[in-house]
Design an enzyme around this catalytic site. Sequence first.
Site, PDB file in Angstrom:
ATOM      1  N   ARG A  45       0.828  -1.204   0.000  1.00  0.00           N
ATOM      2  CA  ARG A  45       0.000   0.000   0.000  1.00  0.00           C
ATOM      3  C   ARG A  45       0.861   1.252   0.000  1.00  0.00           C
ATOM      4  O   ARG A  45       0.516   2.255  -0.641  1.00  0.00           O
ATOM      5  CB  ARG A  45      -0.907  -0.024   1.235  1.00  0.00           C
ATOM      6  CG  ARG A  45      -1.919   1.108   1.299  1.00  0.00           C
ATOM      7  CD  ARG A  45      -2.901   0.826   2.432  1.00  0.00           C
ATOM      8  NE  ARG A  45      -3.905   1.865   2.534  1.00  0.00           N
ATOM      9  CZ  ARG A  45      -3.800   2.947   3.313  1.00  0.00           C
ATOM     10  NH1 ARG A  45      -2.697   3.123   4.018  1.00  0.00           N
ATOM     11  NH2 ARG A  45      -4.777   3.829   3.384  1.00  0.00           N
ATOM     12  N   ASN A  64      -8.372   6.520  -4.889  1.00  0.00           N
ATOM     13  CA  ASN A  64      -7.990   5.777  -3.689  1.00  0.00           C
ATOM     14  C   ASN A  64      -6.481   5.624  -3.540  1.00  0.00           C
ATOM     15  O   ASN A  64      -5.766   5.622  -4.532  1.00  0.00           O
ATOM     16  CB  ASN A  64      -8.647   4.394  -3.718  1.00  0.00           C
ATOM     17  CG  ASN A  64     -10.110   4.467  -3.357  1.00  0.00           C
ATOM     18  OD1 ASN A  64     -10.483   5.101  -2.381  1.00  0.00           O
ATOM     19  ND2 ASN A  64     -10.952   3.816  -4.142  1.00  0.00           N
ATOM     20  N   ASP A 117     -20.019   3.229   0.692  1.00  0.00           N
ATOM     21  CA  ASP A 117     -20.097   2.105   1.621  1.00  0.00           C
ATOM     22  C   ASP A 117     -21.335   2.224   2.515  1.00  0.00           C
ATOM     23  O   ASP A 117     -22.018   1.236   2.790  1.00  0.00           O
ATOM     24  CB  ASP A 117     -18.843   2.049   2.498  1.00  0.00           C
ATOM     25  CG  ASP A 117     -17.571   2.051   1.677  1.00  0.00           C
ATOM     26  OD1 ASP A 117     -17.276   1.031   1.048  1.00  0.00           O
ATOM     27  OD2 ASP A 117     -16.891   3.090   1.649  1.00  0.00           O
ATOM     28  N   ARG A 147     -24.359   1.276   0.524  1.00  0.00           N
ATOM     29  CA  ARG A 147     -24.471  -0.182   0.436  1.00  0.00           C
ATOM     30  C   ARG A 147     -25.037  -0.753   1.735  1.00  0.00           C
ATOM     31  O   ARG A 147     -25.853  -1.674   1.716  1.00  0.00           O
ATOM     32  CB  ARG A 147     -23.101  -0.782   0.139  1.00  0.00           C
ATOM     33  CG  ARG A 147     -22.607  -0.533  -1.275  1.00  0.00           C
ATOM     34  CD  ARG A 147     -21.142  -0.912  -1.437  1.00  0.00           C
ATOM     35  NE  ARG A 147     -20.706  -0.790  -2.828  1.00  0.00           N
ATOM     36  CZ  ARG A 147     -19.442  -0.700  -3.207  1.00  0.00           C
ATOM     37  NH1 ARG A 147     -18.473  -0.730  -2.298  1.00  0.00           N
ATOM     38  NH2 ARG A 147     -19.127  -0.588  -4.489  1.00  0.00           N
ATOM     39  N   HIS A 157     -11.801   4.684   4.563  1.00  0.00           N
ATOM     40  CA  HIS A 157     -12.417   3.951   3.462  1.00  0.00           C
ATOM     41  C   HIS A 157     -11.489   2.802   3.052  1.00  0.00           C
ATOM     42  O   HIS A 157     -10.379   3.034   2.572  1.00  0.00           O
ATOM     43  CB  HIS A 157     -12.652   4.873   2.265  1.00  0.00           C
ATOM     44  CG  HIS A 157     -13.085   4.163   1.019  1.00  0.00           C
ATOM     45  ND1 HIS A 157     -14.263   3.477   0.940  1.00  0.00           N
ATOM     46  CD2 HIS A 157     -12.474   4.022  -0.178  1.00  0.00           C
ATOM     47  CE1 HIS A 157     -14.367   2.943  -0.276  1.00  0.00           C
ATOM     48  NE2 HIS A 157     -13.287   3.263  -0.970  1.00  0.00           N
TER      49      HIS A 157
END
Length: 306
Positions: free
Chosen positions: A91, A123, A151, A154, A178
């Site tokens: 990452r 992102n 999110d 959802r 996130h």
Amino acid sequence: MSTIPKQRVSIIGGGGNVGAATAFALIAKGVPAEVLVVDVVDKAAEGQALDIGDASFMMPGTCRKGSFKEAGQSDVIVVTAGARQQPGEPRSNLIDRNYKIIKSIMDSLQPIKPTAKILMVSNPVDVLTDIAQKTSGLPRKQVIGSGTYLDSGRLRNALSEITGVSPTSIHAYMLGEHGDNQFTAWSTARIGGRPLLDHPKMQGIDLDKIYEKIQRKAYVIIDAKGSTYYGIGICAATIAEALLNNTSQVFPVVNYVESRECYLSWPAAIGSDGVEQSFDPHLNAEEEKKLQKAVLAIQEATSKYE
């Protein structure tokens, strides 16, 4: 009489799926703004702008290809461009690559209109929003990210299927960072002014399974069709609309939370000045631990980009 709207929204990375979905959603929602599609791949930007422009003849908004310099003078700048994480890529390496991309974009936008608002969608959005603020030079309240809004949508859809209540009447958030460190704030969730978990149809429900379903949703879509873009497109367009029209709607977006000393996916009222108010939900002890984990992860990732 000019038919070009006075307000302008520019989509950086508009030649791609997410950018194009955002631009189309702005037109389809009837937002009265000039939408500029901007991309380093000029032909992709032109194609998307022409296609989306065909949908604007019955709407108050317009769409055309634009330049980075024009984008810098927009009322709202939506950034969807960025590098994708490669299989097995750390990452930290992805953030390094995206730092260079975001800095290049901000340099290309200069001089940026002092009253412009930047909405980051790329992102990892919590970290990149911090980077965008630092490299753009705009005040923190004018630089936000899409965060956990999708999110949370959802989540509300999943809860609607269980309770039979409209998603728009369910107040429940995914918060934190996130991605891997987001969490469901179950203790703050409400339906009709009452705790969500008191609803008869929520009794015996495995909350961990709901969370896992939300977490996996993007991966399921990506496995089936390669990428996600319609959901995030409508979310980004809705936030941009709030910025343009000063709606003061509350979204779980990436905004700088003073009490946590970092950008975070957190409830905030969004209007024409950017973040008007940031709220501090009353979390239980377990949720507070999850929040702290997210805060530490974001602070660690952003600390090297001062």
